[in-house]
Design an enzyme around this catalytic site. Structure first.
Site, PDB file in Angstrom:
ATOM      1  N   CYS A   1     -10.077   4.717   7.953  1.00 27.41           N
ATOM      2  CA  CYS A   1      -9.172   5.571   7.193  1.00 27.41           C
ATOM      3  C   CYS A   1      -9.820   6.892   6.817  1.00 27.41           C
ATOM      4  CB  CYS A   1      -8.674   4.856   5.948  1.00 27.41           C
ATOM      5  SG  CYS A   1      -9.954   4.095   4.969  1.00 27.41           S
ATOM      6  N   CYS A   2     -11.117   6.865   6.503  1.00 24.91           N
ATOM      7  CA  CYS A   2     -11.722   8.049   5.896  1.00 24.91           C
ATOM      8  C   CYS A   2     -11.915   9.233   6.843  1.00 24.91           C
ATOM      9  CB  CYS A   2     -13.030   7.676   5.212  1.00 24.91           C
ATOM     10  SG  CYS A   2     -12.763   6.513   3.835  1.00 24.91           S
TER      11      CYS A   2
ATOM     12  N   HIS B   1       0.850  -1.192   0.000  1.00 25.34           N
ATOM     13  CA  HIS B   1       0.000   0.000   0.000  1.00 25.34           C
ATOM     14  C   HIS B   1       0.880   1.234   0.000  1.00 25.34           C
ATOM     15  CE1 HIS B   1      -3.079   2.896   0.636  1.00 25.34           C
ATOM     16  NE2 HIS B   1      -3.982   2.080   1.136  1.00 25.34           N
TER      17      HIS B   1
ATOM     18  N   GLU C   1     -12.085  -2.139  -3.499  1.00 22.75           N
ATOM     19  CA  GLU C   1     -12.165  -0.653  -3.431  1.00 22.75           C
ATOM     20  C   GLU C   1     -11.428  -0.077  -4.631  1.00 22.75           C
ATOM     21  OE1 GLU C   1     -10.203  -0.059   0.406  1.00 22.75           O
ATOM     22  OE2 GLU C   1     -12.055  -0.568   1.462  1.00 22.75           O
TER      23      GLU C   1
END
Lengths: 653, 653
Positions: free
Chosen positions: B421-422, B193, B325
């Protein structure tokens, strides 16, 4: 349990009495006999190049001790050969074939040699988990597999008179009957995948032994009761699923998926895995019929109505999502992500035929016809050697490759499947099609499907009657039923289904117009029928624009075309790419044209196109321009037979 | 490596120099400071009732030896606090807050106490897998997590001048720099990532230490080279994925998902996990800028163009599928199954701002604005305490519940997320918003976003200049830029972005109409600016009908409405249910109305309704009837703030 109060108003005819001879259907029946059954035999022997291996013959050889090795395939792999043998049984009933019968007898001998001393038979458990019989009904399809054996045995016995496989099946059924029940020491379980229930009813029908009917009833009635057997079983084996070995699960499988979330009589709507659901509903209808159980019949009607009025595609397919090959919720009928498994439409036909036996209502025949003429035949390639498992209503090949939510949508029929339920299911349905055309009561013959037959012999009002049915469907609407012979005298009725798509149906009797009595979608002609009498029907074959219920979001602003029983679709090779940009005007004339050997439809419509092809913007203020375009539709059942490409059933209007 | 040939044409301003004071945006900025940051602190301490626990503080306490217990949450759980600290750093830069700073300092001390002797820091590996550092870069986000620490450290240092966290970050970065590289004994790996790459560039920018830039470049350049490091690593650990412990995999993760299928310079189209992709593209732009690397810039432009012209939603969101995603393929933009993760739009903004630094082209600003005004703000509830992770363009709540392919589509913002995360990503973007409004070169100030600022101080053409920006967006198009003070003399340019949605933009300078030079979407006014000079713009705020490229199948026959930067949507509470049955005629007047405090849009349209509500048939020959209906649209960014229900962006025209 009372087996004397049957609710049956009619029963299927003996398969041997119905010989299909039809300009449309004979080719399917012959294809199954001449191509599909031999091809499946090759597949089961792992001899089809570049197709997924079946393993099934090899598994039986290993289980019988004839070969060493590991089990291959899924836990339910045995069913490949059972469904094949069932189809072979039907085929031999109509068309004797000594070579085929010899191969089948050898396969049956192999199966018998794999049966264990106590009657148990399942090559997966025999080879891979001998100590774990009946410990994972939720996942392992043990009774499902047994059910297919039983169905094969009944069909093969009825088709050939040979009882070797029937003996194997009875021994296994007896073994299961000993294991399961509400006596002390018995298991109060039922299978995660319904199938054995309807099979046990067939075994009862052919043997007359009531314990099989009782066992079927037990399995249906226990399902979904509290405490939930499948949940307790899952707890007992340490919360392990067969499908994720070694992983302790936090949650068990959703019981709605298995239709085990509540007792079957209390279920209001179709849920979960579509094939399991309709196999169960078929068994429920069987039990309602044999046991005279009105409240079970009411549950069947409720579930039927939910499926047909809220969860069925226009092609007679069911299962709106590939997640679990399952129903979703009322009016959720997406066209490009649906599953619509071939087997589920076949199961829906099983259910429909049983409902027809209970109650001759046109809707059951309509749905049977819709599923048969559209989805079931679409799943089979014209060469009989490749198949659709999934039957989408909108195909964009790039999406099948590029969007994981659509990976299950194939634009080309596949040679074989690791999970090969669908091809042999098509075979067993089409080779027993004679049992879906008619049903009869003591003094009434119901004609449900207009599929031509050579001679059909049966007894009506105590008379030996021979009939011949001719049909122009699906290409034209001319149907004739001729009394070829009728011994003696006596009144009986011939009831002809009036398809819901036929707005105007003209009847004649011996050439003179008649107006038969119409009840629930059937026209009843009652008469002292004599040799040479002819009923003829002219069905309305005008192409129809079909609209979906306004709750179906996916079809808002869209129209589908249907002519007779056939639903049509738009293919890229006739219409160019980007099918969603086509518009069929509401007032466009729809005319018949020929494409290949099919009646296709043509209309003048429009295509929305870029007004400025140099504009690469994804979003712009300039609207698209309309260009005139001829639009062609071909029968959905034939899609993908010419060239892979886009396909669409519901077009913008 | 040559760090002298920067391609930068402009740079963001020091955050401390830009004070947002805006009738629209101040409330967001204040909401982050006053509500979201304290709320996130509570969430990180697992004190929000009925929300998913964060575990993050507890994990650090365990790793620091202050508490016993097991690791909780995902492998990347540490990033919750890093992103929070980054946002706190930005917030403190603009608005000192001793209480908040005290809490943050304590958190930093806790983090420092969990750092190991050799500089390594990751609570998951410290607690759960101490022996397995750097053995599963594919799955375990080890460098991703380090990257967020580095970003936090840089922000906190810049915001407060305190270097405690920066020291921690440098020690970890140095440790990684020792482990990874092409020297013998070093690992030639990179993270599954991406994130650390852009963080290392920031660390280079703040410290001037080139080894960080070199390490970032190494990680970018190694990615996707053959033999593939991540595949070799997977083989080496026995084909095991972190996400399926104990299961030997047949196939490894699709490398396209990780953008590691080919060297980054050769990648033609955006693939895989959308957040990883845009974080990587942002780092590539950073490296192109600092290293003067034209060919890397060309790759950035190619990938930008693919995303923006073929894979981006009208709301500036990306990621067409919830499977991974991820991006799918060109023009595949389904409205009701998309993922459109909030973080991905934030990453797209990161990428856009860096491209603007390289090249002041209006399209970068347009996309930044589109993502910011629509998706990012939509993800945040007006009370600052609930969030969208997924940002669909069509919502039917029953489908989110009933169709597994749409389970990710929520119609109500969620309190917190297991994978959180958001929310902190929104905080860090909105609390650093000042760095996205302007960038400046030696003698030019670019205004990219029309967000009002109190005073903004910077140096232009060697002069100390103070500016003030006023904007009526998104409700009206009046923008004024006033030179509050400008010491001395000297010519510099003020470049104002002309949004692509503004078809007619009127400029005045000190009240007199001017026609500035327009280049690539920016209007350049060059002048010896003096105190009191005022540029004003009148942007075109006519509501616009927007059409999608004809290759976007999901939007065939549909139109969206936009006014200024805001994309509009149709909600059930204004329009009733069954939104797909609404039709907005192509010639309908679109007028402004007020709903709550928002400018809403109104038009006279139609609803398709059942012509015979008693007809329960799923399929029928009768078409629906058209009823007149007033149709209302509200800003997409505000959807779901009043009452849960259906929502639709693209309406039938």
């Amino acid at each position: 349990m009372n087996t004397e109060h049957s609710l049956a108003s009619s029963s299927p005819l003996d398969l041997r009495a119905v010989h299909i001879q039809d300009q449309y259907w004979s080719s399917f029946v012959n294809l199954i006999r001449d191509t599909v059954l031999p091809y499946q035999w090759e597949a089961m022997n792992d001899r089809i190049e570049s197709a997924e291996p079946s393993h099934v013959i090899r598994n039986f050889r290993i289980a019988a001790g004839l070969e060493a090795g590991n089990f291959g395939g899924f836990v339910f792999q045995d069913t490949d050969i059972y469904k094949w043998l069932e189809a072979v049984g039907y085929s031999l009933a109509v068309t004797p074939d000594a070579d085929l019968e010899l191969i089948a007898d050898e396969a049956i001998a192999l199966i018998a040699s794999a049966q264990q001393e106590d009657g148990y038979l399942n090559t997966y458990f025999a080879i891979a988990e001998p100590g774990n019989r009946w410990t994972n009904l939720m996942d392992c399809h043990e009774m499902y597999t047994a059910g297919h054996l039983i169905e094969a045995a009944v069909a093969y016995y009825q088709g050939t008179g040979k009882s070797a496989l029937l003996s194997v099946a009875k021994r296994l059924a007896d073994h299961i009957d000993g294991q399961f029940g509400d006596d002390p020491g018995q298991l109060r379980g039922y299978d995660g995948h319904q199938e054995i229930e309807l099979a046990l009813v067939k075994l009862y029908e052919v043997t007359g032994e009531e314990n099989y009917l009782k066992l079927a009833s037990f399995l249906i009635e226990e399902r979904g009761q509290q405490p939930n057997y499948l949940v307790e079983e899952w707890e007992k084996r340490g919360r392990i699923s067969h499908w994720s070995p070694g992983v302790v699960q936090n949650n068990h499988q959703d019981l709605r998926y298995l239709q085990a979330h509540k007792p079957v009589r209390e279920q209001e709507a179709a849920t979960g895995h579509a094939v399991r659901a309709v196999y169960m509903y078929a068994a429920m209808a069987d039990l309602a019929l044999h046991l005279g159980d009105e409240s079970l019949l009411a549950a069947c009607k409720r579930l039927w109505s939910n499926v047909v009025h809220k969860q069925m595609y226009i092609t007679g397919s069911i299962g709106s999502t590939h997640h679990g090959e399952a129903f979703t919720f009322d009016y959720d009928l997406p066209n490009d992500t649906n599953y619509s498994e071939t087997c589920a439409s076949i199961g829906l036909i099983f259910f429909a035929r049983r409902m027809l036996q209970l109650e001759p209502s046109g809707e059951y025949g309509d749905v049977m016809e819709r599923a048969l003429y559209n989805t079931v035949t679409a799943a089979l390639a014209i060469d009989g050697k490749s198949f659709f498992y999934v039957n989408p209503l909108e195909v964009f090949p790039a999406a099948g490759r590029g969007n994981p939510g659509k990976h299950h949508i194939k634009s080309v029929r596949q040679k074989w499947f690791a999970c090969a339920c669908c091809p042999p299911n098509i075979s067993r349905l089409l080779s027993s099609l004679g049992q879906y055309i008619f049903t009869s009561g003591p003094d009434v013959l119901y004609t449900h499907l207009y599929i031509g037959t050579d001679t059909t012999n049966l007894t009506l009002a105590g008379r030996n009657v021979s009939l011949r049915l001719e049909s122009g469907l699906p290409w034209n609407g001319h149907v004739r039923l001729r009394v070829a012979s009728a011994a003696g005298n006596g009144v009986f009725s011939i009831a002809m289904r009036i398809p819901s798509w036929s707005d105007q149906t003209a009847f004649t009797l011996n050439g003179s117009p008649v107006e038969p009595e119409i009840r629930q979608g059937y026209a009843y002609l009652t008469h002292d029928w004599q040799e040479g009498d002819v009923i003829s029907l002219d069905l309305d074959m005008e192409p129809k624009r079909i609209y979906a219920h306004p709750n179906v979001r996916a079809n808002a602003g869209r129209v589908a075309l249907q002519r007779g029983p056939l639903v049509y679709c738009f293919e890229e090779m006739d219409n160019g790419s980007s099918l969603p940009n086509l518009i069929l005007p509401a007032d466009a004339d729809i005319r018949l044209v020929h494409i290949g050997n099919s009646v296709a439809l043509h209309a003048e419509g429009f295509r929305q196109e870029d007004s400025d092809p140099a504009n690469a913007s994804l979003y712009r203020t300039s609207s698209l321009k309309l260009e005139k375009q001829s639009i062609y539709a071909v029968p959905y059942t034939q899609w993908g037979n010419r060239k892979p490409g886009e396909m669409l059933v519901w077009i913008r209007e």
